[in-house]
Design an enzyme around this catalytic site. Structure first.
Site, short mmCIF file in Angstrom:
data_model
loop_
_atom_site.label_atom_id
_atom_site.label_comp_id
_atom_site.label_asym_id
_atom_site.label_seq_id
_atom_site.Cartn_x
_atom_site.Cartn_y
_atom_site.Cartn_z
N HIS A 75 2.31 8.47 -2.14
CA HIS A 75 3.42 8.46 -2.72
C HIS A 75 2.91 7.46 -4.17
CE1 HIS A 75 3.28 4.20 -1.57
NE2 HIS A 75 2.81 4.72 -0.11
N HIS A 97 3.83 12.56 8.47
CA HIS A 97 4.38 11.83 7.23
C HIS A 97 3.68 12.47 6.15
CE1 HIS A 97 0.86 9.43 6.74
NE2 HIS A 97 0.93 8.95 8.22
N ARG A 145 -4.94 5.67 10.20
CA ARG A 145 -4.44 5.89 9.06
C ARG A 145 -5.46 5.39 8.27
NH1 ARG A 145 0.37 5.06 9.19
NH2 ARG A 145 0.77 2.77 8.46
N GLU A 201 -3.20 8.86 1.98
CA GLU A 201 -2.86 8.18 3.19
C GLU A 201 -2.78 9.01 4.39
OE1 GLU A 201 0.77 5.68 3.78
OE2 GLU A 201 0.97 6.09 1.44
N1 GLY Z 1 2.70 0.76 3.27
C1 GLY Z 1 3.79 1.46 3.01
C2 GLY Z 1 3.14 2.86 2.81
O1 GLY Z 1 1.97 3.00 3.34
O2 GLY Z 1 3.94 3.80 2.39
MN MN Z 2 1.64 3.89 1.28
MN MN Z 3 0.63 1.46 3.31
#
Ligand code: GLY
Ligand code: MN
Ligand code: MN
Length: 446
Positions: A359, A355, A411, A389
């Site tokens: 964001h 991922h 994470r 993240e």
């Molecule tokens: N909790 C949603 C994200 O980390 O994008």
């Molecule tokens: Mn997030």
């Molecule tokens: Mn999150």
């Protein structure tokens, strides 16, 4: 009665947007925005009402069935609200309504009308409009009314067929302003971050083998609510062991096992603003050697990414830094083999990290703003807020690695504000290093 300061904040925001509309449109423009509708859950029950984020940003008005109309330069008033009328009977059941008078007095609109007057007043408000900031396609019924009002507005001009207004991309226009947070917004976001961090600390303190994932979720939500945040900003993820490798695991139904890690991604919503924190920690309070090694690879990557967030730096640099650091760490642990550049070029790391690194964050947890995939070279500016993240996920289905790494999903997610001098980690109250986590877990619940 709304606080004077609140009223002024939203009024000022509308004034800024009215000024910006004049600059952006170069023409007679109208912006139209609808409040969120109530949604039925089942039977006679509705989902908790949540105002539309754009609507909230410009109004601070929390009722459904309302329409905001901004018309720069209109002498009778530039900022108009259509809303529900006062109704003694309905207010007895559902609570206070501002009504048009309250909208003017308490929310600072120039003019306000009952929703029933939309039909008769809208054609006149749209007369002479050359640039219409409206998003067709999201409300079928309102779209149909709009077409009718536009036709009537055309006919009212009595100049033969006046052209229909150009439809402008209202959302892109508004979202560039939402991307930069004001001091008032940051005040709320810091509070949301603090409350969310409390939830994570409590989960760490209460965690032990044998507890259920949903019990940790319950403690986190309780902590949010105790501090005034009645709702999470998104569905909480509490995933023990292998469950942490399912990126959007929200069933939270399993028992936590001795020797496993647990990943918790949970953040509260406070006054419509989201926090978004992930922490990963050992169920029994002590990292094993391998857990610690992998955890520190993710932590290093997160720190490398955060170091790339400062005004003037390109927005995509922090993802690149995280990937570079993760790849180096995975090579060190023998989980990847080969040359870093080639691994990155061929995206071979994606079996472990699939991922993006973050964001935008704000009124929406995945907040509006320039898309990460956009080609334009966006640079960070003070007031932008985002998550950082990175993670590593090794499901037992990954047969390329030794089974001693299986069932680990890690994470680490923080909420970061771009400041004049660099950046501020708003979620720093949530323990993050191995030592901090083990110390909090050793203390247990007070
Ligand atoms: N909790 C949603 C994200 O980390 O994008
Ligand atoms: Mn997030
Ligand atoms: Mn999150």
């Amino acid at each position: 009665m709304k606080m004077q300061t609140d009223r002024d904040v939203y009024r000022r925001r509308r004034q800024n947007i009215l000024k910006a509309l004049v600059k952006h449109a170069h023409k007679r423009s109208v912006l139209i925005l609808c409040a969120a509708t109530e949604k039925v859950r089942n039977g006679d029950c509705e989902y908790p009402y949540r105002q539309d984020s754009d609507f909230w940003y410009l109004t601070g008005f929390h009722e459904p069935d309302a329409v905001l109309v901004l018309i720069p330069g209109r002498t009778e008033g530039q900022s108009l609200l259509f809303c529900r009328q006062r109704d003694k009977e309905r207010e007895l059941w559902d609570g206070h309504r501002a009504g048009p008078q309250g909208a003017v007095d308490d929310y600072g609109f120039d003019q306000a009308f009952a929703m029933e007057q939309l039909e008769t007043l809208m054609p006149g408000l749209l007369r002479g409009c050359e640039a219409l900031y409206y998003r067709p396609g999201s409300r079928t019924r309102f779209d149909m009314q709009m077409w009718r009002w536009l036709r009537e507005a055309q006919q009212q001009q009595r100049k033969g067929m006046a052209p229909l207004p150009r439809i402008e991309d209202r959302d892109s226009f508004l979202h560039q302003y939402r991307m930069i947070k004001s001091e008032e917004e940051l005040h709320i976001m810091r509070a949301a971050a603090d409350i969310s961090a409390r939830g994570h600390v409590r989960a760490m303190r209460e965690c032990s083998p044998g507890r259920m994932e949903y019990q940790l979720e319950a403690s986190i939500l309780h902590e949010f609510a105790l501090h005034g945040a009645r709702h999470p900003a998104y569905n909480s993820i509490v995933g023990g062991g292998e469950n942490a490798c399912v990126l959007h695991y929200t069933e939270n139904k399993d028992q936590l096992k001795d020797g496993d890690l647990v990943l918790i991604d949970a953040g509260c919503e406070l006054d419509h603003y989201a926090a978004d924190i992930t922490r990963t920690f050992p169920v029994n309070g002590r990292f094993t050697k391998n857990q610690r090694a992998l955890y520190e690879v993710v932590l290093e990557a997160q720190q490398a990414a955060i170091a790339c967030i400062a005004p003037g730096l390109p927005w995509d640099g922090f993802h690149k830094a995280a990937v570079q650091s993760l790849v180096e760490g995975l090579l060190r642990l023998g989980l990847l083999k080969g040359k870093p550049d080639q691994i990155i070029e061929e995206k071979l790391y994606r079996q472990f990290y699939m991922h993006g690194t973050g964001h935008w964050l704000g009124l929406d947890v995945h907040d509006v703003g320039v898309n990460w995939g956009d080609e334009s070279p966006l640079l960070f500016e003070p007031g932008m807020t985002l998550t950082v993240e990175p993670g590593i996920y090794i499901a037992s289905s990954n047969k390329d690695v030794d089974s001693c790494w299986h069932g680990m999903g890690i994470r680490i997610e923080d909420d970061v504000l771009v400041t004049q001098g660099g950046c501020e980690v708003m979620t720093k109250a949530a323990p993050k290093t191995v030592e901090e986590i083990e110390a909090v877990m050793a203390e247990g619940s007070p």
